[in-house]
Write an enzyme that holds these catalytic residues in place. Structure first.
Site: not given
Ligand code: SAH
Length: 367
Positions: A86, A337
């Site tokens: 996605e 996210c």
């Molecule tokens: N693996 C990388 C990039 C993907 S996540 C990382 O960990 O940064 C991108 C962002 O979305 C990160 O800050 C992550 O922690 C956040 N994220 C993941 N799951 C989420 C959720 N359920 N709600 C809000 N943010 C989330």
């Protein structure tokens, strides 16, 4: 070894002049073209030769879901070997068009709050596959006159952990910057915080000066370990040392480093957690903390209330810590996210049925 499409074009056209190969590469990245057949700067036989050998885009479109508000689009794309990923396009109030790219099929980091983490890891994406998510949306924008413009910003916040796919991510960054004219300050790479890889970015002359975002989510070691299995004893000290090294190298003024902090009800949003975060921030220097409203996924966690987020933010600010807030976009199409899980059946009806999660828009980041 990286074999990008650009390298394949040069190899294929080795019998032609260097100028022809350059033209072909330019045609590939020109937003005006939707396929080799439109690259009329090239002769017809050359176009046909390229079309037979070099795919215009690495993906097949499965579906594009627009959000109800009309500011977010989630695309489900299929790779040549049948994997689905996605990718998300967002338009903010200033008209900037940001694509949130995936870097892996699935993810091995297994963060408890993230939908992608639940899928497990299938494979790394190749540099072209990362680049083509943005090229896909440029094509989509061109085909839909109601959505003007081309992609201006890129965040590596889709499926996967960018720094565990380092070489391909770096090659994709170079392509965005050198071929597609997207400046490094308009690109943000978000990482779970793989410290050896973060250190590598500091010493790597080929790593471009893009913005970095580290997913911190707690400055309390125990809480962080519970949320993020990649965390370990002593992790926060290592991260603090790296951050100091980052600021020594780049100076604080550039402010290209952000720490992300998802606000989870009763898990990391108390005054004690705010104080741990303040101590961490003071230790490392002038970092920016970006508070992120939690987007619901499976796993039993809930989002902090609006009042708690405000209180947390005020406490940070009162202590002199720069704390901004992220807007949530696309949560009605599970494109926010941490909600990306390449789940077709769940996604396809969404345009017609109002989803359970009401589309909530937080005010844009204000320092
Ligand atoms: N693996 C990388 C990039 C993907 S996540 C990382 O960990 O940064 C991108 C962002 O979305 C990160 O800050 C992550 O922690 C956040 N994220 C993941 N799951 C989420 C959720 N359920 N709600 C809000 N943010 C989330």
């Amino acid at each position: 070894m990286i074999e990008t499409r650009e390298e394949r074009i040069r190899a294929l056209l080795a019998d032609e002049s260097a100028f022809r190969a350059r033209q072909a590469v330019e045609a590939l990245f020109s937003p005006a073209n939707a396929g080799w057949d439109e690259a009329t700067a090239l002769s017809k036989p050359l176009r046909e030769r390229l079309a037979a050998e070099i795919p215009w885009n690495a993906f097949r479109e499965i579906a594009v879901l627009p959000s109800m508000k009309g500011d977010t689009w989630k695309a489900l794309l299929e790779t040549g070997d049948g994997n689905r990923i996605e990718t998300v396009l967002m338009r903010n109030s200033r008209g900037q068009l940001t694509v949130c790219v995936s870097t892996q099929v699935g993810c091995a980091m297994a963060c408890t709050f993230c939908a992608t983490g639940k899928m497990g890891f299938s494979r790394n994406l190749m540099a072209d596959e990362i680049v083509d998510q943005v090229r896909f949306f440029n094509g989509y924008l061109a085909r839909h006159p109601e959505t003007e413009g081309a992609v201006t910003n890129i965040v590596f916040m889709g499926m996967g952990e960018p720094l565990s796919n380092y070489e391909q991510v770096r090659a994709a960054l170079r392509t965005f910057i050198d071929r597609m004219g997207i400046g490094p300050t308009r690109i943000t790479v978000s990482t779970v915080g793989l410290v050896p890889m973060l250190t590598r970015t500091l010493d790597d002359p080929e790593w471009p000066p893009v913005r970095l975002a580290v997913s911190l989510h707690s400055a309390d070691p125990k809480t962080r370990r519970e949320l993020m299995p990649t965390s370990y004893e002593g992790f926060l000290d290592k991260l603090a040392e790296w951050t100091e090294a980052y600021f020594r190298k780049f100076s604080e003024k550039r402010r290209h480093l952000t720490f992300e902090y998802i606000m989870l009800k009763d898990v990391n949003d108390t005054d004690a957690h705010a104080d741990a975060l303040i101590r961490f921030a003071r230790r490392v220097g002038k970092v920016r903390i970006n508070l992120i409203p939690y987007n619901i996924t499976e796993g039993g966690l809930s989002k902090s209330t609006e009042e708690t987020i405000e209180r947390f933010q005020s406490r940070l600010k009162a202590a002199g810590v720069v704390a901004t807030r992220r807007r949530t976009m696309g949560d009605d199409i599970a494109a926010a996210c941490g909600q990306l899980a390449a789940n077709t059946p769940q996604s396809t009806n969404i345009q017609n049925t109002k989803s359970q999660t009401e589309h909530k828009t937080q005010e844009a980041s204000v320092a």
